[in-house]
Design a protein around this motif. Structure first.
Motif, mmCIF file in Angstrom:
data_model
loop_
_atom_site.group_PDB
_atom_site.id
_atom_site.type_symbol
_atom_site.label_atom_id
_atom_site.label_comp_id
_atom_site.label_asym_id
_atom_site.label_seq_id
_atom_site.Cartn_x
_atom_site.Cartn_y
_atom_site.Cartn_z
ATOM 1 N N GLY A 71 0.805 -1.213 0.000
ATOM 2 C CA GLY A 71 0.000 0.000 0.000
ATOM 3 C C GLY A 71 0.836 1.258 0.000
ATOM 4 N N TRP A 72 1.862 1.287 0.853
ATOM 5 C CA TRP A 72 2.718 2.468 0.922
ATOM 6 C C TRP A 72 3.614 2.604 -0.303
ATOM 7 C CZ3 TRP A 72 1.638 6.504 3.503
ATOM 8 C CH2 TRP A 72 0.972 6.421 4.717
ATOM 9 N N LEU A 73 3.982 1.485 -0.924
ATOM 10 C CA LEU A 73 4.721 1.551 -2.186
ATOM 11 C C LEU A 73 3.878 2.232 -3.256
ATOM 12 C CD1 LEU A 73 6.421 -1.974 -2.364
ATOM 13 C CD2 LEU A 73 7.611 0.232 -2.365
ATOM 14 N N LYS A 173 11.826 6.844 3.096
ATOM 15 C CA LYS A 173 12.700 6.655 4.255
ATOM 16 C C LYS A 173 12.143 5.589 5.180
ATOM 17 C CE LYS A 173 15.836 7.362 7.387
ATOM 18 N NZ LYS A 173 17.205 6.819 7.186
ATOM 19 N N LYS A 174 10.839 5.634 5.410
ATOM 20 C CA LYS A 174 10.212 4.652 6.289
ATOM 21 C C LYS A 174 10.223 3.259 5.656
ATOM 22 C CE LYS A 174 7.952 3.344 9.942
ATOM 23 N NZ LYS A 174 8.630 3.329 11.265
ATOM 24 N N LEU A 175 9.893 3.162 4.379
ATOM 25 C CA LEU A 175 9.853 1.870 3.697
ATOM 26 C C LEU A 175 11.230 1.231 3.576
ATOM 27 C CD1 LEU A 175 7.283 2.531 0.814
ATOM 28 C CD2 LEU A 175 7.020 0.929 2.714
ATOM 29 N N ARG A 176 12.262 2.051 3.371
ATOM 30 C CA ARG A 176 13.614 1.510 3.169
ATOM 31 C C ARG A 176 14.169 0.865 4.422
ATOM 32 N NH1 ARG A 176 16.620 -0.142 1.171
ATOM 33 N NH2 ARG A 176 18.447 1.100 0.591
ATOM 34 N N ASN A 234 17.422 6.901 -3.529
ATOM 35 C CA ASN A 234 16.601 5.959 -2.761
ATOM 36 C C ASN A 234 17.474 4.929 -2.061
ATOM 37 O OD1 ASN A 234 14.187 7.173 -3.467
ATOM 38 N ND2 ASN A 234 13.848 5.869 -5.241
ATOM 39 N N TRP A 235 18.562 4.532 -2.711
ATOM 40 C CA TRP A 235 19.511 3.610 -2.089
ATOM 41 C C TRP A 235 20.194 4.275 -0.892
ATOM 42 C CZ3 TRP A 235 24.938 3.669 -1.638
ATOM 43 C CH2 TRP A 235 25.509 2.458 -1.241
ATOM 44 N N LEU A 236 20.544 5.540 -1.031
ATOM 45 C CA LEU A 236 21.239 6.257 0.040
ATOM 46 C C LEU A 236 20.352 6.491 1.262
ATOM 47 C CD1 LEU A 236 23.253 8.918 -2.006
ATOM 48 C CD2 LEU A 236 24.205 7.061 -0.631
ATOM 49 N N LEU A 237 19.024 6.376 1.105
ATOM 50 C CA LEU A 237 18.132 6.542 2.251
ATOM 51 C C LEU A 237 18.427 5.521 3.354
ATOM 52 C CD1 LEU A 237 14.690 7.252 0.517
ATOM 53 C CD2 LEU A 237 15.936 8.805 2.034
ATOM 54 N N ASN A 241 19.977 10.232 6.571
ATOM 55 C CA ASN A 241 18.610 10.623 6.907
ATOM 56 C C ASN A 241 17.952 11.293 5.705
ATOM 57 O OD1 ASN A 241 19.029 13.593 7.041
ATOM 58 N ND2 ASN A 241 20.261 13.109 8.853
ATOM 59 N N ALA A 242 16.630 11.323 5.704
ATOM 60 C CA ALA A 242 15.881 11.807 4.540
ATOM 61 C C ALA A 242 16.194 13.259 4.211
ATOM 62 C CB ALA A 242 14.379 11.630 4.792
ATOM 63 N N THR A 243 16.426 14.081 5.245
ATOM 64 C CA THR A 243 16.738 15.487 4.993
ATOM 65 C C THR A 243 18.056 15.632 4.252
ATOM 66 O OG1 THR A 243 15.579 16.090 7.043
ATOM 67 C CG2 THR A 243 17.014 17.753 6.054
ATOM 68 N N ALA A 244 19.062 14.836 4.653
ATOM 69 C CA ALA A 244 20.366 14.903 3.988
ATOM 70 C C ALA A 244 20.255 14.510 2.523
ATOM 71 C CB ALA A 244 21.361 14.002 4.710
ATOM 72 N N VAL A 245 19.494 13.457 2.233
ATOM 73 C CA VAL A 245 19.319 13.034 0.847
ATOM 74 C C VAL A 245 18.589 14.104 0.053
ATOM 75 C CG1 VAL A 245 18.282 11.310 -0.678
ATOM 76 C CG2 VAL A 245 19.387 10.584 1.436
#
Length: 302
Positions: A71-73, A173-176, A234-237, A241-245
């Protein structure tokens, strides 16, 4: 990318590769005469075609997902599709510099969302770095901002596209945390492309009949800004952290504006070039002092 990265220097290099790669996106979109929804759809479908040789290797993880993850994907894919649709459309109404500079709001949105969702905090030096980079980005695009006509419409499209990609990053970020890079990217790209396909059917956009040069542009978009840009981020997540990406978009106005000057003959002043130096310094500052807040690199990664 299965080898363990042992230093932040390695991550910084890949991060830089991603910034350069996504900066080509606006150039390729400007070169194409196809509808932006068609461009975005084939960009993502062709990316997954290029990933097909690796499907057998990751076959177990591709389908070992919960209903909640599926669902989140789908939601993440919908946000990515909306981002591409709105941002690419903005390039038809405003300049590359003006459109990309609005994307610099993304890390602010992601930072606030990360604090609310993940309690991720930014120290004073990270905030200074973000502020310096955003200020430099505003300088680059300020000369192109207009408060009326098609330019304002284009800027509005870029703004709402930025909200969409910020949501995409936060969900990612959450899914990864529970999904490896390959299945996450493969399914998000597939969902996004399929949503765009439905949109194209509804709009009556043609799926065939494009010149060979157009297909070449679609392929370039799949390889450079998508595989070496979005896939890489997406790999770097998993490691940042999401803000840095999301700070990667602050480097995009610099590279994209230089490319637009070289390839599209758009104006670029010494004043804007100087602002570009501040942007890159701000991004470096954010990453340099945000290193301690990043999680340790796991022993293995898909």
């Amino acid at each position: 990318m299965t080898r363990r990265l042992k230093s932040f220097t390695g991550i910084e290099f890949l991060y830089l590769v991603g910034i350069v790669a996504i900066s080509f996106s606006s150039i390729f979109v400007r070169w194409s005469e196809a509808d932006v929804a068609v461009i975005a759809m084939y960009r993502l479908y062709l990316t997954n075609v290029l990933l097909l040789p690796f499907v057998w290797k990751y076959r177990s993880s591709l389908f070992r997902l919960s209903k909640r993850q599926w669902g989140w994907l789908a939601v993440s894919g919908a946000m990515l599709a909306l981002h591409f649709l709105l941002w690419m459309a903005s390039l038809r109404y405003t300049t590359v510099a003006s459109s990309t500079v609005i994307l610099t709001l993304e890390p602010l949105m992601v930072m606030l969302g990360s604090y609310w969702l993940f309690r991720a905090k930014a120290n004073a030096m990270m905030l200074w770095g973000m502020g310096i980079a955003i200020a430099g980005s505003i300088v680059i695009g300020a000369g192109d901002f207009q408060l009326s006509g098609t330019a304002l419409y284009g800027d509005a499209l870029s703004f709402f596209g930025t909200i969409a990609v910020a949501l995409h990053m936060l969900i990612g970020k959450k899914l990864r945390e529970g999904i490896d890079a390959f299945p996450y990217n493969f399914w998000v790209f597939a969902f996004a492309a399929s949503f765009l396909a439905v949109y194209n059917v509804a709009q009556g956009n043609a799926f065939t009949g494009y010149e060979a040069s157009e297909w070449g542009i679609f392929l370039l978009l799949a390889i450079i800004p998508t595989l070496f840009g979005h896939y890489l981020f997406n790999w770097l997540l998993k490691y940042m952290n999401a803000t840095a990406v999301s700070m990667s978009v602050l480097g995009e106005p610099v590279i994209a504006s230089l490319l637009a000057w070289l390839l599209l003959k758009e104006s670029l002043t010494a004043y804007q070039l100087g602002a570009g130096v501040f942007i890159l310094f701000g991004v470096w500052l954010f990453l340099r002092y945000g290193e301690k807040s990043n999680r340790s690199v796991p022993a293995s990664e898909s």
